[in-house]
Write a protein that holds these residues in place. Structure first.
Motif, PDB file in Angstrom:
ATOM      1  N   MET A 133       0.958  -1.206  -0.013  1.00  0.00           N
ATOM      2  CA  MET A 133      -0.001  -0.107   0.022  1.00  0.00           C
ATOM      3  C   MET A 133       0.673   1.298  -0.004  1.00  0.00           C
ATOM      4  SD  MET A 133      -2.904   0.953   2.683  1.00  0.00           S
ATOM      5  CE  MET A 133      -2.324   0.729   4.058  1.00  0.00           C
ATOM      6  N   LYS A 134       0.502   2.101  -0.855  1.00  0.00           N
ATOM      7  CA  LYS A 134       1.177   3.404  -0.803  1.00  0.00           C
ATOM      8  C   LYS A 134       0.804   4.518   0.231  1.00  0.00           C
ATOM      9  CE  LYS A 134       2.087   3.131  -5.685  1.00  0.00           C
ATOM     10  NZ  LYS A 134       1.864   3.560  -7.100  1.00  0.00           N
ATOM     11  N   ALA A 135       1.690   5.211   0.384  1.00  0.00           N
ATOM     12  CA  ALA A 135       1.595   6.437   1.481  1.00  0.00           C
ATOM     13  C   ALA A 135       0.360   7.311   1.351  1.00  0.00           C
ATOM     14  CB  ALA A 135       2.829   7.066   2.019  1.00  0.00           C
ATOM     15  N   ASN A 136       0.489   7.544  -0.218  1.00  0.00           N
ATOM     16  CA  ASN A 136      -0.432   8.586  -0.693  1.00  0.00           C
ATOM     17  C   ASN A 136      -2.028   8.280  -0.325  1.00  0.00           C
ATOM     18  OD1 ASN A 136      -0.814   6.787  -2.648  1.00  0.00           O
ATOM     19  ND2 ASN A 136      -0.710   8.304  -4.436  1.00  0.00           N
ATOM     20  N   VAL A 137      -2.167   6.931  -0.479  1.00  0.00           N
ATOM     21  CA  VAL A 137      -3.607   6.574   0.102  1.00  0.00           C
ATOM     22  C   VAL A 137      -3.948   6.907   1.517  1.00  0.00           C
ATOM     23  CG1 VAL A 137      -5.191   4.300   0.061  1.00  0.00           C
ATOM     24  CG2 VAL A 137      -3.445   4.547  -1.917  1.00  0.00           C
ATOM     25  N   LEU A 138      -3.362   6.569   2.485  1.00  0.00           N
ATOM     26  CA  LEU A 138      -3.228   7.110   3.712  1.00  0.00           C
ATOM     27  C   LEU A 138      -3.603   8.585   3.776  1.00  0.00           C
ATOM     28  CD1 LEU A 138      -3.553   6.581   6.660  1.00  0.00           C
ATOM     29  CD2 LEU A 138      -1.051   6.552   6.853  1.00  0.00           C
ATOM     30  N   THR A 139      -2.530   9.394   3.074  1.00  0.00           N
ATOM     31  CA  THR A 139      -2.612  10.973   3.210  1.00  0.00           C
ATOM     32  C   THR A 139      -3.986  11.349   2.516  1.00  0.00           C
ATOM     33  OG1 THR A 139      -0.406  10.876   2.784  1.00  0.00           O
ATOM     34  CG2 THR A 139      -1.401  13.177   2.019  1.00  0.00           C
ATOM     35  N   ARG A 140      -4.452  10.775   1.511  1.00  0.00           N
ATOM     36  CA  ARG A 140      -5.950  11.208   1.085  1.00  0.00           C
ATOM     37  C   ARG A 140      -6.863  11.003   1.939  1.00  0.00           C
ATOM     38  NH1 ARG A 140      -4.939   8.262  -4.343  1.00  0.00           N
ATOM     39  NH2 ARG A 140      -5.861   6.604  -3.306  1.00  0.00           N
ATOM     40  N   TYR A 141      -6.918   9.765   2.651  1.00  0.00           N
ATOM     41  CA  TYR A 141      -7.808   9.557   3.625  1.00  0.00           C
ATOM     42  C   TYR A 141      -7.793  10.563   4.758  1.00  0.00           C
ATOM     43  CZ  TYR A 141      -9.900   7.650   7.784  1.00  0.00           C
ATOM     44  OH  TYR A 141     -10.393   7.427   9.118  1.00  0.00           O
ATOM     45  N   ARG A 142      -6.690  10.859   5.360  1.00  0.00           N
ATOM     46  CA  ARG A 142      -6.519  11.677   6.568  1.00  0.00           C
ATOM     47  C   ARG A 142      -6.997  12.921   6.350  1.00  0.00           C
ATOM     48  NH1 ARG A 142      -0.945  12.053   8.975  1.00  0.00           N
ATOM     49  NH2 ARG A 142      -2.179  12.723  10.865  1.00  0.00           N
TER      50      ARG A 142
ATOM     51  N   GLU B 236      -2.520   2.061  12.231  1.00  0.00           N
ATOM     52  CA  GLU B 236      -2.410   0.776  11.746  1.00  0.00           C
ATOM     53  C   GLU B 236      -2.105   0.756  10.312  1.00  0.00           C
ATOM     54  OE1 GLU B 236      -6.505  -0.421  12.175  1.00  0.00           O
ATOM     55  OE2 GLU B 236      -6.374  -0.635  14.416  1.00  0.00           O
ATOM     56  N   ALA B 237      -2.492   1.808   9.536  1.00  0.00           N
ATOM     57  CA  ALA B 237      -2.015   1.889   8.046  1.00  0.00           C
ATOM     58  C   ALA B 237      -0.608   2.148   7.952  1.00  0.00           C
ATOM     59  CB  ALA B 237      -2.986   3.010   7.543  1.00  0.00           C
ATOM     60  N   ARG B 238      -0.146   3.014   8.958  1.00  0.00           N
ATOM     61  CA  ARG B 238       1.444   3.359   8.754  1.00  0.00           C
ATOM     62  C   ARG B 238       2.187   1.845   8.937  1.00  0.00           C
ATOM     63  NH1 ARG B 238       2.571   8.399   7.737  1.00  0.00           N
ATOM     64  NH2 ARG B 238       1.623   9.886   8.963  1.00  0.00           N
ATOM     65  N   ALA B 239       1.786   1.348   9.984  1.00  0.00           N
ATOM     66  CA  ALA B 239       2.428  -0.122  10.280  1.00  0.00           C
ATOM     67  C   ALA B 239       2.332  -1.188   8.838  1.00  0.00           C
ATOM     68  CB  ALA B 239       1.684  -0.616  11.285  1.00  0.00           C
ATOM     69  N   LEU B 240       1.172  -0.635   8.180  1.00  0.00           N
ATOM     70  CA  LEU B 240       1.150  -1.730   6.738  1.00  0.00           C
ATOM     71  C   LEU B 240       2.126  -1.236   5.890  1.00  0.00           C
ATOM     72  CD1 LEU B 240      -2.763  -2.539   6.592  1.00  0.00           C
ATOM     73  CD2 LEU B 240      -1.136  -3.851   7.508  1.00  0.00           C
ATOM     74  N   ILE B 241       2.096   0.247   5.770  1.00  0.00           N
ATOM     75  CA  ILE B 241       2.961   0.834   4.839  1.00  0.00           C
ATOM     76  C   ILE B 241       4.532   0.560   4.948  1.00  0.00           C
ATOM     77  CG2 ILE B 241       3.873   3.144   3.838  1.00  0.00           C
ATOM     78  CD1 ILE B 241       1.078   4.081   4.448  1.00  0.00           C
ATOM     79  N   ASP B 242       4.728   0.554   6.345  1.00  0.00           N
ATOM     80  CA  ASP B 242       6.274   0.324   6.841  1.00  0.00           C
ATOM     81  C   ASP B 242       6.452  -1.191   6.567  1.00  0.00           C
ATOM     82  OD1 ASP B 242       6.715   2.898   7.320  1.00  0.00           O
ATOM     83  OD2 ASP B 242       6.196   2.505   9.585  1.00  0.00           O
ATOM     84  N   GLY B 243       5.736  -2.121   7.147  1.00  0.00           N
ATOM     85  CA  GLY B 243       5.731  -3.368   6.965  1.00  0.00           C
ATOM     86  C   GLY B 243       5.692  -3.919   5.426  1.00  0.00           C
ATOM     87  N   GLY B 244       4.866  -3.166   4.470  1.00  0.00           N
ATOM     88  CA  GLY B 244       4.588  -3.650   3.249  1.00  0.00           C
ATOM     89  C   GLY B 244       3.476  -4.878   2.991  1.00  0.00           C
ATOM     90  N   THR B 245       2.758  -5.178   3.882  1.00  0.00           N
ATOM     91  CA  THR B 245       1.715  -6.366   3.816  1.00  0.00           C
ATOM     92  C   THR B 245       0.507  -6.002   4.395  1.00  0.00           C
ATOM     93  OG1 THR B 245       2.680  -7.508   5.671  1.00  0.00           O
ATOM     94  CG2 THR B 245       3.645  -8.032   3.693  1.00  0.00           C
ATOM     95  N   ALA B 246      -0.426  -6.526   4.116  1.00  0.00           N
ATOM     96  CA  ALA B 246      -1.720  -6.115   4.598  1.00  0.00           C
ATOM     97  C   ALA B 246      -1.930  -6.767   5.969  1.00  0.00           C
ATOM     98  CB  ALA B 246      -2.938  -6.550   3.666  1.00  0.00           C
ATOM     99  N   ALA B 247      -2.530  -6.337   6.913  1.00  0.00           N
ATOM    100  CA  ALA B 247      -2.822  -6.874   8.211  1.00  0.00           C
ATOM    101  C   ALA B 247      -3.773  -8.005   8.063  1.00  0.00           C
ATOM    102  CB  ALA B 247      -3.169  -5.594   9.097  1.00  0.00           C
ATOM    103  N   PRO B 248      -3.992  -8.972   9.063  1.00  0.00           N
ATOM    104  CA  PRO B 248      -4.895 -10.032   9.126  1.00  0.00           C
ATOM    105  C   PRO B 248      -6.292  -9.487   9.182  1.00  0.00           C
ATOM    106  CG  PRO B 248      -3.332 -10.275  10.954  1.00  0.00           C
ATOM    107  CD  PRO B 248      -2.923  -9.128  10.097  1.00  0.00           C
ATOM    108  N   ALA B 249      -7.233  -9.844   8.410  1.00  0.00           N
ATOM    109  CA  ALA B 249      -8.597  -9.550   8.567  1.00  0.00           C
ATOM    110  C   ALA B 249      -9.271  -9.735   9.930  1.00  0.00           C
ATOM    111  CB  ALA B 249      -9.480 -10.033   7.639  1.00  0.00           C
ATOM    112  N   ARG B 250      -9.632  -8.745  10.751  1.00  0.00           N
ATOM    113  CA  ARG B 250     -10.287  -8.736  12.175  1.00  0.00           C
ATOM    114  C   ARG B 250     -11.104  -7.716  12.392  1.00  0.00           C
ATOM    115  NH1 ARG B 250      -7.532  -6.481  17.001  1.00  0.00           N
ATOM    116  NH2 ARG B 250      -5.868  -5.396  15.909  1.00  0.00           N
ATOM    117  N   ALA B 251     -12.188  -7.909  12.832  1.00  0.00           N
ATOM    118  CA  ALA B 251     -13.193  -6.887  13.097  1.00  0.00           C
ATOM    119  C   ALA B 251     -12.866  -6.237  14.342  1.00  0.00           C
ATOM    120  CB  ALA B 251     -14.809  -7.388  13.147  1.00  0.00           C
ATOM    121  N   GLU B 252     -13.054  -4.839  14.521  1.00  0.00           N
ATOM    122  CA  GLU B 252     -12.804  -4.266  15.560  1.00  0.00           C
ATOM    123  C   GLU B 252     -14.084  -3.510  16.015  1.00  0.00           C
ATOM    124  OE1 GLU B 252      -9.473  -1.835  16.334  1.00  0.00           O
ATOM    125  OE2 GLU B 252      -8.121  -3.140  15.189  1.00  0.00           O
ATOM    126  N   ALA B 253     -14.393  -3.159  17.023  1.00  0.00           N
ATOM    127  CA  ALA B 253     -15.789  -2.600  17.388  1.00  0.00           C
ATOM    128  C   ALA B 253     -15.393  -1.597  18.490  1.00  0.00           C
ATOM    129  CB  ALA B 253     -16.784  -3.508  18.117  1.00  0.00           C
TER     130      ALA B 253
END
Length: 110
Positions: free
Chosen positions: A1-10, A93-110
């Motif tokens: 995932m690219k950092a610009n995706v996160l920047t647009r969201y923020r 969470e997204a920065r961790a994915l960008i730095d790690g380069g992979t997607a996080a495991p799918a889990r729901a948070e409430a």
């Protein structure tokens, strides 16, 4: 995932949150004090919210969020002040994915 995706969201999360607060204030003035008009403010917020939904969905699909988490992030854009609390958590969470380069495991948070 690219950092610009996160920047647009923020950027859209903060802009939408501020406009939601402006809209809420206009509604209080209109119905509480019988002054002002909300038409222009509501239309601007509506357009900004649509852009926010698109960018949040883009971030969620690239981060491989479960549908429940995506709904939670979208709901934060509808509740005054909620985006100011949800956005930093999503950013961490997204920065961790960008730095790690992979997607996080799918889990729901409430």
């Amino acid at each position: 995932m690219k950092a610009n995706v996160l920047t647009r969201y923020r950027v859209m999360a903060y802009i939408t949150a501020v406009w939601l607060l402006v809209f809420t204030g206009a509604i209080v003035l209109k119905y509480g004090f019988d002054t002002g008009d909300t038409m222009l403010i509501s239309q601007i917020h509506g357009v900004l919210f649509i852009v926010y939904v698109i960018f949040a969905f883009d971030l969620g699909s690239k981060a491989k969020w479960p549908f429940g988490k995506l709904l939670w992030v979208l709901a934060a854009g509808c509740i005054p002040f909620a985006s100011f609390f949800v956005e930093p958590k999503v950013t961490r969470e997204a920065r961790a994915l960008i730095d790690g380069g992979t997607a996080a495991p799918a889990r729901a948070e409430a």
